[in-house]
Design an enzyme around this catalytic site. Structure first.
Site, PDB file in Angstrom:
ATOM      1  N   ASP A   1       0.833  -1.217   0.000  1.00  0.00           N
ATOM      2  CA  ASP A   1       0.000   0.000   0.000  1.00  0.00           C
ATOM      3  C   ASP A   1       0.862   1.260   0.000  1.00  0.00           C
ATOM      4  O   ASP A   1       0.364   2.357  -0.169  1.00  0.00           O
ATOM      5  CB  ASP A   1      -0.933   0.017   1.213  1.00  0.00           C
ATOM      6  CG  ASP A   1      -0.159  -0.002   2.516  1.00  0.00           C
ATOM      7  OD1 ASP A   1       0.518  -1.015   2.774  1.00  0.00           O
ATOM      8  OD2 ASP A   1      -0.210   0.993   3.253  1.00  0.00           O
ATOM      9  N   ASN A   2       2.158   1.088   0.192  1.00  0.00           N
ATOM     10  CA  ASN A   2       3.053   2.245   0.200  1.00  0.00           C
ATOM     11  C   ASN A   2       3.912   2.289  -1.061  1.00  0.00           C
ATOM     12  O   ASN A   2       4.994   2.887  -1.057  1.00  0.00           O
ATOM     13  CB  ASN A   2       3.942   2.219   1.449  1.00  0.00           C
ATOM     14  CG  ASN A   2       3.139   2.443   2.721  1.00  0.00           C
ATOM     15  OD1 ASN A   2       2.056   3.012   2.676  1.00  0.00           O
ATOM     16  ND2 ASN A   2       3.669   1.990   3.840  1.00  0.00           N
TER      17      ASN A   2
HETATM   18  P1  AMP Z   1       0.763   3.535   7.041  1.00  0.00           P
HETATM   19  O1  AMP Z   1       1.555   2.806   8.061  1.00  0.00           O
HETATM   20  O2  AMP Z   1       0.838   5.033   7.167  1.00  0.00           O
HETATM   21  O3  AMP Z   1       1.016   3.076   5.650  1.00  0.00           O
HETATM   22  O4  AMP Z   1      -0.759   3.222   7.377  1.00  0.00           O
HETATM   23  C1  AMP Z   1      -1.298   1.933   7.318  1.00  0.00           C
HETATM   24  C2  AMP Z   1      -2.812   1.973   7.467  1.00  0.00           C
HETATM   25  O5  AMP Z   1      -3.193   2.423   8.757  1.00  0.00           O
HETATM   26  C3  AMP Z   1      -3.513   2.901   6.489  1.00  0.00           C
HETATM   27  O6  AMP Z   1      -4.724   2.290   6.129  1.00  0.00           O
HETATM   28  C4  AMP Z   1      -3.733   4.145   7.314  1.00  0.00           C
HETATM   29  O7  AMP Z   1      -4.802   4.931   6.834  1.00  0.00           O
HETATM   30  C5  AMP Z   1      -4.028   3.568   8.675  1.00  0.00           C
HETATM   31  N1  AMP Z   1      -3.698   4.475   9.784  1.00  0.00           N
HETATM   32  C6  AMP Z   1      -2.470   4.816  10.230  1.00  0.00           C
HETATM   33  N2  AMP Z   1      -2.545   5.666  11.273  1.00  0.00           N
HETATM   34  C7  AMP Z   1      -3.876   5.890  11.498  1.00  0.00           C
HETATM   35  C8  AMP Z   1      -4.620   6.682  12.445  1.00  0.00           C
HETATM   36  N3  AMP Z   1      -4.024   7.407  13.385  1.00  0.00           N
HETATM   37  N4  AMP Z   1      -5.962   6.637  12.350  1.00  0.00           N
HETATM   38  C9  AMP Z   1      -6.592   5.901  11.415  1.00  0.00           C
HETATM   39  N5  AMP Z   1      -5.958   5.139  10.509  1.00  0.00           N
HETATM   40  C10 AMP Z   1      -4.611   5.127  10.547  1.00  0.00           C
HETATM   41 MG    MG Z   2       0.615   4.007   3.980  1.00  0.00          MG
END
Ligand code: AMP
Ligand code: MG
Length: 500
Positions: free
Chosen positions: A256-257
């Site tokens: 997803d990244n």
């Molecule tokens: P990431 O680690 O930023 O790639 O995020 C992974 C997933 O977790 C994605 O679906 C984000 O939207 C979700 N996510 C990360 N932090 C939060 C948060 N504080 N509140 C809601 N969703 C989050």
């Molecule tokens: Mg992400």
């Protein structure tokens, strides 16, 4: 809201089937305040010089969109550290619209930290000021290094606290990207999930959207979808080569990244290496080293294999034929990656392009660096200075603390380098080295110092660091900090946190 209505257009994402997004609720910030506004980027995007109005501040803090508009949370799935997660999506981010730069390119305008969406699960939908400033610094550093990346237009404080280990300032980042479609968006489209007939329909709609927007040159391809996949693979191969050349470790290469547009996206625990170590990991959550420096090319291929699985129905009705297309295209990653890495390394080392001896010489570079563990950025900087006529003392000083024998390895390398660069045009060599070896990188210790000060309300160091990173190949302007220097032992940062 009249003015902002003209600044951002409604997003083209709305043209996709409704499965791909959800309308987001608005949570206006109690006391929005500008922390940083990127005037240079705003100008590149064609925004007026006085764009940072109170009206825009409210909008970028997650406020009410212009009349008739809706903020969208994008749906996606993904593999997180290899684990399948069928439903992720923008849990704390929304697409508020898009902007057309003067050259005609369309960019998404996306807010991160603006409040929970339907995809938030247990998350609070919020982001902390240091985490958003971290993304700002590192994404702008990547842009300064001319590495494809999402950009940061602004960080605003919301005036509401965000609770992590301790209460922190809440903030919203405005992210500008060619596209927010990820490998995980295709995985989301393709998953059968009890709707087998729908997968190929959604996948095709998403591919058509990406081609029209990010790969318009492909629309005349006879083999449109295989050509699209091959172009995505090639962009990723070149991107990862650029990360490797810069000593950049993304840290969370989940599917997803990884952006279909070939931009670096999602700056969490990412970091630039100081001392070289091919197995370097900074992220506190990557104990197994899945996303270590040297693993980044293979992880990119793994992610692209997941993309291939999602795209298979578009590669023809004959299953064996489709699999062959997928495999052949994936096999194209290595040669493109290796050629980009070799060409970049030739420039960094000032080698004569096309010299048959280069490949063997570059092969010897990596084990030598692994053994000696010199500062990666300074290693090339000192070599550049030698090419400009400096003596070798600064180069060997980088190996002062190396293990026994490593200094001899570096000396042999330097002798070989002198032999290889003996002939040819010295001015051209020096120009290539100066243009590809940064003086200033976003060193972890400086980033952490800048974030700590910013959390206390002092943005001086943050501003000076961002200014230096805008022109990373130029000698740093004199200032209170030496941004070129590696960390002193007590300043060293060995671990980075998502700190979301
Ligand atoms: P990431 O680690 O930023 O790639 O995020 C992974 C997933 O977790 C994605 O679906 C984000 O939207 C979700 N996510 C990360 N932090 C939060 C948060 N504080 N509140 C809601 N969703 C989050
Ligand atoms: Mg992400």
């Amino acid at each position: 809201m009249g003015a902002t209505r003209h600044i951002f257009r409604d997003s083209g994402y709305r043209g996709l089937p409704a499965e791909f997004y959800a309308a987001a609720e608005v949570f206006p910030a109690p006391a929005p305040r500008w922390i940083v506004f990127n005037h240079a980027l705003a100008a590149d995007l064609g925004l007026p010089p006085d764009a940072d109005t109170p009206e825009l501040l409210n909008l970028l803090a997650g406020g009410e969109p212009p009349e008739g508009r809706q903020n969208l949370a994008l749906a996606y799935a993904g593999h997180q550290f290899g684990q399948w997660n069928p439903r992720m999506g923008d849990g704390r981010a929304v697409l508020i619209g898009e902007i057309q730069a003067p050259d005609g390119t369309l960019y998404d305008v996306h807010l991160k930290g603006s409040g929970p969406t339907v995809f938030a699960r247990r998350g609070d939908g919020r982001a902390t000021l240091p985490a958003m400033l971290r993304e700002y610094i590192v994404s702008e550093a990547m842009a300064g290094l001319k590495i494809p990346t999402t950009r940061s237009l602004a960080v605003v404080a919301t005036g509401a606290p965000v609770f992590r280990d301790i209460a922190q300032h809440g903030a919203v980042l405005t992210r500008i990207a060619r596209s927010h479609v990820r490998v995980g968006t295709f995985q989301y489209a393709a998953q059968s999930d009890g709707r087998q007939d729908l997968g190929p329909v959604l996948t095709r709609a998403l591919a058509d959207h990406c081609i029209a927007r990010d790969y318009p040159e492909l629309s005349v391809e006879p083999e449109l979808y295989p050509g699209f996949f091959a172009a995505v693979v090639a962009r990723q191969a070149k991107l990862i080569a650029q990360w490797m050349l810069a000593g950049f470790i993304h840290g969370v290469m989940n599917t997803d990244n990884m952006a279909i547009s070939g931009e670096t996206i999602d700056f969490g625990p990412c970091a630039f290496m100081d001392s070289f170590n091919s197995r370097q990991v900074f992220s506190s959550i990557d104990a197994a080293g899945r996303y270590a420096y040297s693993r980044q090319p293979s992880i990119a291929m793994w992610n692209l294999a997941r993309l291939a699985e999602a795209l298979l129905p578009l590669f023809g009705a004959d299953e064996a034929g489709a699999l062959r297309v997928a495999q052949d295209t994936l096999d194209g990653f290595r040669p493109v990656y290796s050629a980009a890495l070799a060409a970049g390394m030739e420039r960094k080392l000032g080698l004569t392009p096309g010299d048959a001896r280069n490949a063997e010489f570059i092969d010897k570079l990596w084990p030598m660096l692994d053994r000696g563990r010199p500062d990666y950025t300074l290693f090339f900087r000192r070599l550049t200075q030698i090419a400009a006529g400096a003596d070798e003392a600064g180069f060997f000083a980088l190996f002062a603390d190396s293990e026994p024998g490593a200094r001899e390895g570096a000396a042999a390398f330097l002798a070989d380098w002198r032999a290889l660069t003996h002939d040819g045009d010295p001015a051209r060599r020096l120009a290539a080295m100066q243009a590809s070896n940064p003086v200033v990188i976003a060193r972890n210790h400086r980033v952490e110092q800048a974030l700590a000060k910013a959390a206390d309300g002092d943005l001086g160091l943050f501003d000076r660091l961002c200014a230096a990173l805008k022109n990373p190949f130029a000698d740093a302007a004199p200032g209170p900090e030496d941004f070129e220097a590696p960390p002193r032992p007590e300043e060293r940062v060995t671990e980075t946190f998502c700190g979301t």
